[in-house]
Design an enzyme around this catalytic site. Structure first.
Site, PDB file in Angstrom:
ATOM      1  N   CYS A  74       5.761  -2.064   1.745  1.00  0.00           N
ATOM      2  CA  CYS A  74       5.456  -0.809   2.444  1.00  0.00           C
ATOM      3  C   CYS A  74       6.053  -0.809   3.847  1.00  0.00           C
ATOM      4  O   CYS A  74       5.506  -1.436   4.764  1.00  0.00           O
ATOM      5  CB  CYS A  74       3.937  -0.628   2.512  1.00  0.00           C
ATOM      6  SG  CYS A  74       3.443   0.862   3.382  1.00  0.00           S
ATOM      7  N   CYS A 128       3.766   0.965   6.439  1.00  0.00           N
ATOM      8  CA  CYS A 128       2.631   0.160   6.924  1.00  0.00           C
ATOM      9  C   CYS A 128       3.102  -0.967   7.844  1.00  0.00           C
ATOM     10  O   CYS A 128       2.478  -1.252   8.861  1.00  0.00           O
ATOM     11  CB  CYS A 128       1.873  -0.501   5.773  1.00  0.00           C
ATOM     12  SG  CYS A 128       1.763   0.454   4.273  1.00  0.00           S
ATOM     13  N   ASP A 129       4.188  -1.641   7.455  1.00  0.00           N
ATOM     14  CA  ASP A 129       4.527  -2.908   8.112  1.00  0.00           C
ATOM     15  C   ASP A 129       5.760  -2.848   9.014  1.00  0.00           C
ATOM     16  O   ASP A 129       5.994  -3.789   9.782  1.00  0.00           O
ATOM     17  CB  ASP A 129       4.734  -4.003   7.049  1.00  0.00           C
ATOM     18  CG  ASP A 129       3.467  -4.230   6.236  1.00  0.00           C
ATOM     19  OD1 ASP A 129       2.377  -4.043   6.804  1.00  0.00           O
ATOM     20  OD2 ASP A 129       3.560  -4.569   5.058  1.00  0.00           O
TER      21      ASP A 129
END
Ligand code: NAP
Length: 304
Positions: A131, A134-135
């Protein structure tokens, strides 16, 4: 006894729920995580009609959920552990108990596929990610690898250019699979280096990712690249563990349905990424969710 239980709260499940709730059926949607599915991790959705400026994956799914709940769709956060399916009886066993329904709609979607190389499991969450939204911010000014050549890999690589210093996009063929427009965008980015005809052999590092070992398939050359993050986007595997042996699956494990989303088991329908099909989009999942809900209504009428 429910009329319909929908398993999975992505675009297909929420759409089926919206339609069945508007039809005033007694319908329950079960979702183990937050409703929204894989779209939740997409930074910007540009090809869902009706949003000419694009919309964030999170907002699109939040709107779908709000719209379904407006028509009284019941959504429960609960994990399905087991299904007992026959033509006569459909039992859903969850972590909090057992319930019955006349119809089941499988909208459990798919999960990210792993590479299956050394270091992948050990370093998962320690520099390996599925992701970018997200990261990505964790890798500000660092070098990362993105593996895959499809829409997800190329789109996420472009997204990562906002944060990272350099991206090595590693693809096993000499041509990308992604949509031309996404390819053009990626090729216009100075920060993306394309490493083609190449596969990862190992992900390197003790407690965190420190690099990736690559094999050039045409020359056989093996080399290592120092990277702090590896983003893997090599496709998806269907979430069909629950229905193995209960409904017919294709050779890759996706659920086979007819054009009306009917599976091999009467009263069990499937919609979205879990289905055996060629094209996986939010728009196709939404259409299939609507079709599955209609088939569910017709099936319930036939029982009366
Ligand atoms: P995908 O289309 O299946 O592409 C997977 C990519 O990973 C392919 O390039 C494939 O190579 C490569 N690959 C597969 N297994 C591999 C392995 N073991 N080692 C190395 N490389 C491997 O998956 P996706 O990109 O996640 O897309 C899934 C679906 O969602 C598609 O239908 C896509 O169109 C859709 N999607 C759409 C959008 C959008 O419309 N904006 C965004 C994201 C996803 P080959 O090319 O050689 O097979």
């Amino acid at each position: 006894m429910y009329d319909v239980i929908i398993i999975g709260g992505g675009p297909a499940g929420l759409t089926a729920g919206l339609y069945n709730a508007r039809a005033r059926l007694n319908v329950l949607l079960l979702e183990r995580l937050a409703p929204g599915g894989q779209v939740l991790t997409t930074d910007r959705v540009e090809n869902y009609p009706g949003f000419p400026d694009g919309i964030s994956g999170f907002e699109l799914m939040d709107r779908m959920k709000t719209q379904a709940e407006k028509f009284d769709l019941k959504i429960r956060n609960d994990e399905v552990m087991k299904l007992e399916l026959s033509e006569k009886r459909k039992v859903v066993v969850t972590s909090s108990g057992q319930m019955e329904s006349k119809v089941i709609i499988l909208a459990c979607g798919a999960s990210w596929k792993k590479l299956g190389v050394e270091g992948e499991d050990r370093l998962m969450g320690k520099g390996i990610s599925f992701c970018a939204t997200c990261d990505g911010p964790f890798y500000r000014d660092q070098e990362v690898a993105v593996v895959g050549g499809g829409d997800t890999a190329v789109e996420e690589a472009v997204f990562l250019t906002r944060f990272v210093k350099r991206i090595y996009l590693i693809h096993r063929r000499d041509k990308l699979r992604a949509t031309k427009l996404l390819q053009e965008r990626a090729m216009a980015e100075d920060k993306i280096d394309f490493i083609l005809d190449t596969v990862p052999l190992r992900i390197l590092g003790e407690s965190d990712v420190e690099g990736i070992e690559l094999k050039q398939l045409k020359t056989g050359d093996i080399r290592q690249k120092a990277v702090r993050g590896v983003f893997i986007f090599v496709g998806t595997v269907p979430n069909t563990e629950l229905v193995k042996g209960l409904v017919k699956l294709d050779q890759n494990g996706f659920v086979i349905t007819d054009d009306n989303m009917q599976t091999s088991m009467p009263g069990v329908f499937a919609a979205g990424d879990i289905r055996s099909k060629l094209f996986r989009q939010i728009s196709t999942a939404v259409g299939e969710g609507a079709a599955a809900s209609y088939s569910a209504e017709k099936y319930l009428e036939s029982l009366r």
